[in-house]
Design an enzyme around this catalytic site. Structure first.
Site, PDB file in Angstrom:
ATOM      1  N   TRP A 101       0.827  -1.212   0.000  1.00  0.00           N
ATOM      2  CA  TRP A 101       0.000   0.000   0.000  1.00  0.00           C
ATOM      3  C   TRP A 101       0.853   1.251   0.000  1.00  0.00           C
ATOM      4  O   TRP A 101       0.518   2.243  -0.652  1.00  0.00           O
ATOM      5  CB  TRP A 101      -0.997  -0.006   1.159  1.00  0.00           C
ATOM      6  N   ASP A 171      -1.919   6.666   6.273  1.00  0.00           N
ATOM      7  CA  ASP A 171      -2.942   5.741   5.775  1.00  0.00           C
ATOM      8  C   ASP A 171      -3.217   4.778   6.926  1.00  0.00           C
ATOM      9  O   ASP A 171      -2.397   3.933   7.252  1.00  0.00           O
ATOM     10  CB  ASP A 171      -2.409   5.003   4.544  1.00  0.00           C
ATOM     11  N   LYS A 195     -12.527  -1.900   6.633  1.00  0.00           N
ATOM     12  CA  LYS A 195     -11.818  -2.774   7.567  1.00  0.00           C
ATOM     13  C   LYS A 195     -12.354  -2.621   8.993  1.00  0.00           C
ATOM     14  O   LYS A 195     -12.813  -3.582   9.561  1.00  0.00           O
ATOM     15  CB  LYS A 195     -10.313  -2.528   7.514  1.00  0.00           C
TER      16      LYS A 195
END
Ligand SMILES: *Cc1c(COP(=O)(O)O)cnc(C)c1O
Length: 359
Positions: A101, A171, A195
């Site tokens: 990511w 993030d 999530k």
């Protein structure tokens, strides 16, 4: 009713209590004769939902007054572009590369910025979190970007780096709301909802006020933090049902004792799984001990070709989606907030059985 323990990395498990509440309220929300999905985003009932969602999140994360909370769309991946477009001044940005990511965030930022990779754990296959020292930072960088929890590799920053006057951008998609976090250390926090917050389609951005209103000239209106900040996330139609579900999840987290309560529960879950893996000579953890995530726990069966069998047999016992990410292999148990301790215990007893069978 059939319910499994779902170890998916995202979209992932939601608390049954939340699903049942949503189910009960679905056709006729607060005697309106309408579902939340059918309410105008400008109606009083929806205004109450979005206001309450924001207040609950502020309360849970202890978000100071000088930060705005934005409910937007586009996922964390859209923030990979929104961050540089809003924060660009000198045109330089520092990124810490801790895996898949981070790499995606960096390659998007490279379209707009001179990106400096100030630290990376690529040398050891992203199995650890590099230490960040003040001397590594570019003095006139517009921001420093980290991925606090690396969903695929199973690592997490245990210490948040001190970046001084340079805004720290995080993030936090896969560990927001999982533990206590000092928001004042960050300039921007962003997270896709799927999530720990709710269904996919909603993205939460927490941004310090002084970082709003300086977007680059060519920043699209929908990516400009000011657009959403000055409209209370109602510039256009927000993901209304996602905001409603997030509100229910925030209430659920609050009932479990807020972030303090949820952190204790998450540490217990991760602790029993890591302890079991550590004492086993059949399973192993690829992640360095001081860099372990309490949300995503990859494990391997070294020297054996048993992964597919493990995943298949686990599924037959109601333990879903344990296959590791294709880039890492092995298995991965994502144990976000809604996963109960019993789910992790059920996984461990299956692992024991599987180990005995194949010793
Ligand atoms: C899932 C995830 C993303 C991608 O989120 P989208 O909402 O699908 O764009 C980004 N970063 C991290 C750390 C993630 O876990």
């Amino acid at each position: 009713m059939k319910r499994v323990y779902n170890f998916s990395a995202g979209p992932s498990m939601l608390p049954l209590e939340v699903l049942e509440k949503a189910q009960a309220e679905l056709p006729n929300y607060k005697d309106s004769g309408m579902s939340v999905m059918e309410l105008s985003h400008r109606s009083g009932l929806f205004t109450d939902i979005i206001t309450e969602a924001e207040n609950l999140l502020r309360d849970l994360m202890n978000i100071p007054e000088n930060y705005k909370v934005l409910f937007v769309q586009g996922g964390a991946s859209q923030q990979f572009a929104a961050v540089p477009l809003n924060l660009k001044k000198s045109g330089k940005a520092d990124y810490v590369n801790t895996g898949s990511w981070s790499k995606k965030a960096m390659s998007e930022a490279k379209k707009f910025m001179e990106v400096n990779e100030i630290a990376s754990s690529a040398d050891e296959n992203f199995t650890y979190i590099p230490k960040i020292e003040a001397s590594m930072l570019t003095p006139d960088a517009d921001y420093v970007h980290i991925t606090t929890n690396n969903t695929i590799e199973g690592t997490a920053f245990r210490d948040i780096p001190d970046t001084g006057n340079i805004p720290l951008v995080a993030d936090m998609s896969s560990n927001i709301l999982s533990e206590e976090m000092d928001v004042t250390k960050f300039g921007v926090i962003y997270a896709g909802a799927q999530k720990n917050i709710g269904p996919a389609g909603l993205t939460v951005v927490i941004v310090r006020e002084d970082l709003i209103g300086n977007a680059t000239e060519h920043c699209p209106t929908m990516l400009d933090y000011q657009t959403h900040s000055e409209s209370g996330s109602l510039y256009n139609t927000p993901p209304t049902y996602g905001v409603y579900m997030a509100k229910l999840v925030f209430e659920w987290v609050k009932e479990l004792g807020g972030l303090k309560g949820i952190q204790a529960r998450n540490e217990k879950k991760a602790g029993i799984l890591y302890d079991y893996i550590a004492q086993s000579d059949f399973y192993a953890s690829p992640v360095k001990e001081d860099s372990r995530s309490i949300m995503n726990i990859p494990f391997i069966i070294p020297g054996r070709d048993l992964d597919d069998e493990f995943v298949k047999e686990a599924q037959a016992e109601g333990l879903e989606t344990l296959k590791g990410h294709r880039s890492v292999g092995g298995m991965r148990a994502s144990i976000y907030n809604p996963m109960p301790v019993e789910g992790v215990e059920a996984l461990i007893s299956f692992m024991k059985k599987f180990e005995q069978k194949h010793q």
